[in-house]
Write an enzyme that holds these catalytic residues in place. Structure first.
Site, short mmCIF file in Angstrom:
data_model
loop_
_atom_site.label_atom_id
_atom_site.label_comp_id
_atom_site.label_asym_id
_atom_site.label_seq_id
_atom_site.Cartn_x
_atom_site.Cartn_y
_atom_site.Cartn_z
N HIS A 1 8.95 0.05 -3.09
CA HIS A 1 7.74 -0.54 -1.97
C HIS A 1 6.85 -1.29 -2.99
CE1 HIS A 1 4.29 2.02 -3.14
NE2 HIS A 1 5.17 2.81 -3.82
N ASN B 1 -0.97 -1.76 -13.66
CA ASN B 1 -1.31 -1.73 -12.27
C ASN B 1 -2.78 -1.89 -11.80
OD1 ASN B 1 -1.45 0.94 -13.43
ND2 ASN B 1 -2.12 1.61 -11.54
N THR C 1 21.14 14.54 -1.80
CA THR C 1 21.73 13.51 -0.96
C THR C 1 21.15 12.29 -1.19
OG1 THR C 1 22.70 15.15 0.57
CG2 THR C 1 22.64 12.95 1.05
N CYS D 1 -3.08 5.92 -6.28
CA CYS D 1 -3.03 7.22 -6.66
C CYS D 1 -4.28 8.15 -6.62
CB CYS D 1 -2.00 7.44 -7.64
SG CYS D 1 -0.35 6.59 -7.11
#
Length: 404
Positions: free
Chosen positions: A217, A167, A253, A344
């Site tokens: 994303h 990255n 969910t 991050c």
């Protein structure tokens, strides 16, 4: 921000049109009656949600060459997927060894030293709990060599985790070759493919990995959605339990809207991948050439023009006489959004662990700059950035230059 040129796609790609269009019905008022049901409910609204979820699963699976839709587990992103893969596979393999009568078995795992922190952190946690771990240093350009990987394998190695594409500097690893070596030693193989998705062709079945992580994303899908590929019969202990969703591998969910948007982004990226790879590679080579001509700029890795061994949309350089934060803020005021490394860890003043693993000194690493782009970035954007970048250097009044 009006007039801002966004050049931090490696941190997060803008939501693509294809994804936005397919997600829109799920976000409309009253959508709970038409599109917003729980995929685990038995009534007609629930069944419709389930159908949309499984269609999205199949589309994501096709986009990454997964083979079986059931091998795709939807998650909240690659961070969750990486944590689940590393911890879940090691736990399952350890449990199986004990059941086979191998008392006192201590699992060993391998990861590259340039992995994302969402792999390195669980590796550190497992090591603190008694596991053995090896962090493989890459070569100067960020590659994990097959020979070094082979040498790190042990009789008790249960898992190796090597990212498909880095990255920060864009190195693309020889994942198929590394996975084959791991399997030859009886170990399983996981690849963090978050940065690779949409930039290079991915065929999980062809390269033979046992697990892989994805983030929507990074490829123009919605934030907060991702997936873990788990090849059939791969040993795995779920981290999130309680509801039994995703065949018991990830309770909770499911985010139907996110899954649909993820699938749309995957298909759009795959459809234009070859064309965009060629176009963006040309932008990469052009930017490296122009930046490297300045005597205070040093490319972090040596990228040959046209090379397919590095991502087509990432440029990383170290700038003498400047700290990353200073350059980022100056360029932001000039209308360009760039980064100093992984998003991050962008609030950290520590040098990048990736650059340090490449052998770059702390002093140089603290002046690193990452520029990344995508499908809407033009050559004019790259040229305008270059002009603004050089203006920032000149305004800083720095005469420092890197020594050879």
């Amino acid at each position: 921000m009006a007039g801002q040129v966004y050049l931090d796609w490696a941190a997060s790609a803008p939501l693509c049109d294809e994804s936005a269009v397919e997600m829109r019905p799920y976000l409309a008022p009253g959508a709970e009656f038409e599109h917003g049901g729980n995929a685990n409910s038995l009534h007609s609204v629930g069944r419709k949600a389930f159908s949309a979820l499984e269609d999205a699963r199949a589309r994501v699976a096709r986009s990454v060459g997964a083979g079986r839709p059931d091998d795709i587990v939807f998650t909240s992103g690659a961070t969750e997927a990486n944590n689940a893969a590393v911890k879940g596979i090691v736990a399952a393999c350890t449990k199986r060894a004990v059941q086979q009568g191998r008392r006192g078995f201590v699992p060993h795992l391998i990861a590259s030293a340039i992995e994302h922190d969402s792999v390195l952190a669980p590796v550190r946690e497992l090591k603190a709990q008694g596991c053995e771990a090896t962090l493989l240093k890459p070569d100067r350009n960020g590659f994990i060599t097959p020979a070094a990987f082979q040498a790190a394998l042990r009789e008790n190695t249960v898992l190796a985790s090597v990212q498909m594409a880095n990255n920060e500097v864009g190195t693309i690893q020889p994942i198929g070759e590394l996975a084959a070596i791991a399997h030859g030693a009886g170990a399983l193989f996981h690849a963090d493919a978050a940065q690779a998705l949409g930039k290079i062709a991915i065929d999980l079945h062809g390269i033979g990995v046992d697990a892989a992580s994805f983030s929507a994303h990074k490829a123009g899908g919605p934030q907060g959605t991702g997936a873990l590929f788990l090849k059939a019969r791969t040993p795995f202990e779920a981290s999130l339990t309680g509801g039994g969703q995703e065949q018991g591998r990830r309770s909770g969910t499911q985010n139907i809207c996110g899954a649909v948007g993820f699938a749309a982004a995957c298909e759009a990226a795959r459809a234009m991948q070859e064309q965009e790879c060629r176009r963006q590679t040309a932008l990469r080579d052009r930017l490296y050439e122009r930046l490297a001509a300045h005597d205070c700029v040093m490319p972090s890795v040596a990228v040959e023009p046209g090379s397919a061994r590095f991502l087509p949309n990432v440029v990383n350089v170290c700038v003498a006489g400047f700290e990353s934060e200073t350059l980022i803020l100056k360029l932001d005021r000039a209308g360009f959004a760039v980064a100093g490394g992984s998003a991050c860890s962008s609030q950290s003043l520590k040098p990048s662990h990736v650059l340090r693993a490449l052998g770059i000194s702390d002093d140089r690493a603290l002046g690193s700059l990452r520029v990344s782009w995508g499908r809407s970035t033009t050559a004019a954007d790259i040229d305008a950035f270059t002009t603004a970048f050089f203006a920032c250097l000149a305004a800083g009044g720095r005469s420092a230059a890197w020594s050879s």
